[in-house]
Design a protein around this motif. Structure first.
Motif, PDB file in Angstrom:
ATOM      1  N   GLU A 171       0.817  -1.217   0.000  1.00 50.18           N
ATOM      2  CA  GLU A 171       0.000   0.000   0.000  1.00 50.18           C
ATOM      3  C   GLU A 171       0.848   1.263   0.000  1.00 50.18           C
ATOM      4  OE1 GLU A 171       0.850  -0.990   4.283  1.00 50.18           O
ATOM      5  OE2 GLU A 171       0.383  -2.073   2.432  1.00 50.18           O
ATOM      6  N   GLU A 172       2.118   1.156   0.400  1.00 53.08           N
ATOM      7  CA  GLU A 172       2.982   2.337   0.436  1.00 53.08           C
ATOM      8  C   GLU A 172       3.340   2.840  -0.963  1.00 53.08           C
ATOM      9  OE1 GLU A 172       3.758   3.902   3.094  1.00 53.08           O
ATOM     10  OE2 GLU A 172       3.022   2.486   4.596  1.00 53.08           O
TER      11      GLU A 172
ATOM     12  N   MET B 122      -0.507   7.069  -0.559  1.00 51.32           N
ATOM     13  CA  MET B 122      -0.145   7.175   0.855  1.00 51.32           C
ATOM     14  C   MET B 122       0.835   8.340   1.033  1.00 51.32           C
ATOM     15  SD  MET B 122      -1.257   5.101   3.294  1.00 51.32           S
ATOM     16  CE  MET B 122      -2.060   3.523   3.570  1.00 51.32           C
ATOM     17  N   PRO B 123       0.807   9.025   2.182  1.00 45.40           N
ATOM     18  CA  PRO B 123       1.776  10.114   2.405  1.00 45.40           C
ATOM     19  C   PRO B 123       3.210   9.602   2.306  1.00 45.40           C
ATOM     20  CG  PRO B 123       0.041  10.135   4.076  1.00 45.40           C
ATOM     21  CD  PRO B 123      -0.131   8.866   3.305  1.00 45.40           C
TER      22      PRO B 123
ATOM     23  N   ILE C 198      -5.849   1.535 -10.758  1.00 42.24           N
ATOM     24  CA  ILE C 198      -4.963   1.202  -9.635  1.00 42.24           C
ATOM     25  C   ILE C 198      -3.689   0.573 -10.191  1.00 42.24           C
ATOM     26  CG2 ILE C 198      -4.729  -0.104  -7.485  1.00 42.24           C
ATOM     27  CD1 ILE C 198      -7.786  -0.125  -7.301  1.00 42.24           C
ATOM     28  N   TRP C 199      -2.524   1.032  -9.722  1.00 44.93           N
ATOM     29  CA  TRP C 199      -1.251   0.465 -10.161  1.00 44.93           C
ATOM     30  C   TRP C 199      -0.193   0.684  -9.089  1.00 44.93           C
ATOM     31  CZ3 TRP C 199      -2.907   5.294 -11.455  1.00 44.93           C
ATOM     32  CH2 TRP C 199      -1.987   6.356 -11.351  1.00 44.93           C
ATOM     33  N   MET C 200       0.952   0.012  -9.256  1.00 38.78           N
ATOM     34  CA  MET C 200       2.113   0.197  -8.395  1.00 38.78           C
ATOM     35  C   MET C 200       3.056   1.191  -9.065  1.00 38.78           C
ATOM     36  SD  MET C 200       1.827  -1.562  -5.626  1.00 38.78           S
ATOM     37  CE  MET C 200       0.730  -2.851  -5.015  1.00 38.78           C
ATOM     38  N   GLU C 201       3.304   2.291  -8.390  1.00 37.01           N
ATOM     39  CA  GLU C 201       4.121   3.361  -8.968  1.00 37.01           C
ATOM     40  C   GLU C 201       5.599   3.054  -8.799  1.00 37.01           C
ATOM     41  OE1 GLU C 201       5.537   6.055 -10.956  1.00 37.01           O
ATOM     42  OE2 GLU C 201       3.337   6.172 -10.844  1.00 37.01           O
TER      43      GLU C 201
ATOM     44  N   PRO D 167       9.532   6.112  -3.869  1.00 31.69           N
ATOM     45  CA  PRO D 167      10.680   5.618  -3.083  1.00 31.69           C
ATOM     46  C   PRO D 167      10.366   4.361  -2.282  1.00 31.69           C
ATOM     47  CG  PRO D 167      10.442   8.012  -2.844  1.00 31.69           C
ATOM     48  CD  PRO D 167       9.220   7.529  -3.552  1.00 31.69           C
ATOM     49  N   GLU D 168       9.065   4.139  -1.975  1.00 33.31           N
ATOM     50  CA  GLU D 168       8.697   2.951  -1.208  1.00 33.31           C
ATOM     51  C   GLU D 168       8.548   1.715  -2.073  1.00 33.31           C
ATOM     52  OE1 GLU D 168       8.604   2.985   2.012  1.00 33.31           O
ATOM     53  OE2 GLU D 168       8.956   5.142   2.143  1.00 33.31           O
ATOM     54  N   CYS D 169       8.691   1.856  -3.380  1.00 37.82           N
ATOM     55  CA  CYS D 169       8.580   0.711  -4.294  1.00 37.82           C
ATOM     56  C   CYS D 169       9.924  -0.003  -4.322  1.00 37.82           C
ATOM     57  CB  CYS D 169       8.157   1.174  -5.683  1.00 37.82           C
ATOM     58  SG  CYS D 169       7.712  -0.177  -6.794  1.00 37.82           S
TER      59      CYS D 169
END
Length: 366
Positions: A210-211, A228-229, A268-271, A275-277
């Motif tokens: 989720e980050e 997410m922040p 919806i996707w994973m960016e 930096p959290e990826c």
């Protein structure tokens, strides 16, 4: 006259000692080895005695009796367990088998890498039975209260630039290789104006996925991207922070008039630029849902609403289905759809107006 003295001659049988009974020697047939079971048992006993002496020396005589018994009966615990299982009722055995099957299915479900599980739920009691419905068809050929998007499995990270520019112009589910996309419509074909709230929530996640997730929402053509922040608490680049750890965003429509239709597209996707990826989220999953519920000031109890529905049915004043399984259409001007909606002037300027394909066909024919 001489006396003759009779002498007894000993018989051979008296002097010859008895012969020992002949011993029968078992002959082993050729090609067959002698059985060593007897000697093996002796060796096993000697070995166990030596093990017991060593164990007594190690524990200074403090040995559990069960351990000693198990040394001379190696499979005792297994046999006791088998006997206990045989004594169990068949119903308990079926129950244990069922629990084992459920556990296996549960583990298998979480072994997959998922991204984009998404469902849309419309409140049946306050909205659906009053004529509010959702559908992924702009003509509302199958109005319903629940829609489900297909799951994206084994998705990898991408960038927002990889999302097609026309993603908001395709109806229904139209997932890409590494993103989930779904477009649907909500209409008011009831007999009264309503006040509704649509909220997207994060229902489940794993491995910190989720980050790095992004949720883009097009509402009547206007796009907003949520995330997410960041680690500092600031919004990610070109994003709006989630409202809370479990709520992505909320949309409130204070005047959803009879005849209005709203359009939503969720992507919806994973960016990959987040930096959290990082590697630790590989194999993670996220699951979202969008819930549409009534937020009006009608605080009447269910009994009052039920009595009102009965009265409307008796006087034939647009009765509402008590079962709540039908999507009624009370609009006087006919079926309400995206192309003849009442709120066409409320569309944002950055969305190109869609034309009714049936009208285009009619114009071509003329």
């Amino acid at each position: 006259m001489t006396d003759t003295k009779e002498t007894q001659v000993p018989t051979p049988e008296a002097d010859i000692p008895e012969k020992a009974a002949p011993q029968t020697v078992e002959q082993t047939p050729p090609g067959k080895k002698k059985s060593k079971r007897r000697s093996k048992r002796k060796d096993d006993k000697m070995l166990r005695i030596e093990e017991l002496e060593a164990l007594m020396a190690q524990t200074h005589g403090q040995v559990d009796p069960e351990t000693i018994v198990s040394m001379y009966m190696p499979h005792r615990k297994r046999r006791l367990l088998g006997a206990a299982l045989l004594r169990m009722d068949k119903l308990w055995l079926w129950f244990l088998a069922l629990m084992l099957a459920v556990a296996v299915l549960f583990i298998a479900a979480f072994m997959q890498e998922k991204m984009g599980n998404f469902t849309i739920n419309l409140n049946r009691l306050e909205l659906f039975r009053k004529g509010i419905a959702i559908d992924d068809d702009p003509y509302f050929s199958n109005p319903t209260a629940r829609l489900t998007a297909a799951t994206v499995i084994d998705a990898t990270n991408i960038s927002i630039e990889d999302i097609p520019a026309d993603v908001d112009e395709i109806d229904g589910g139209h997932n890409g290789e590494n993103y989930m996309a779904y477009t649907y419509y909500v209409r008011n074909a009831g007999k009264e104006d309503v006040y509704y709230t649509a909220s997207i929530t994060l229902d489940a996640c794993s491995k910190g996925a989720e980050e790095a997730v992004r949720v883009a929402v097009w509402r009547n053509g206007k796009r907003t991207v949520y995330a997410m922040p960041s680690a500092t608490g600031e919004p990610e680049e070109d994003c709006v922070n989630f409202e809370s750890p479990t709520t992505v965003c909320s949309f409130t429509e204070e005047e959803f008039l009879v005849g209005n239709v709203d359009k939503y597209t969720i992507v919806i996707w994973m960016e990959g630029d987040d930096p959290e990826c990082v590697d630790r989220i590989v194999g993670g999953s996220v699951e979202f849902s969008m819930n549409i519920f009534s937020d009006d000031d009608n605080q009447d109890s269910l009994i009052v609403k039920f009595v009102q529905d009965i009265w409307d049915t008796l006087v034939n004043d647009k009765p509402i289905s008590a079962a709540g399984n039908d999507a009624p259409n009370y609009y006087k001007s006919g079926d309400v759809n995206w192309f003849n909606r009442r709120n066409q002037d409320n569309m944002t300027q950055d969305e190109d107006e869609q034309e009714d394909p049936t009208e285009q066909t009619g114009q071509a024919a003329s």
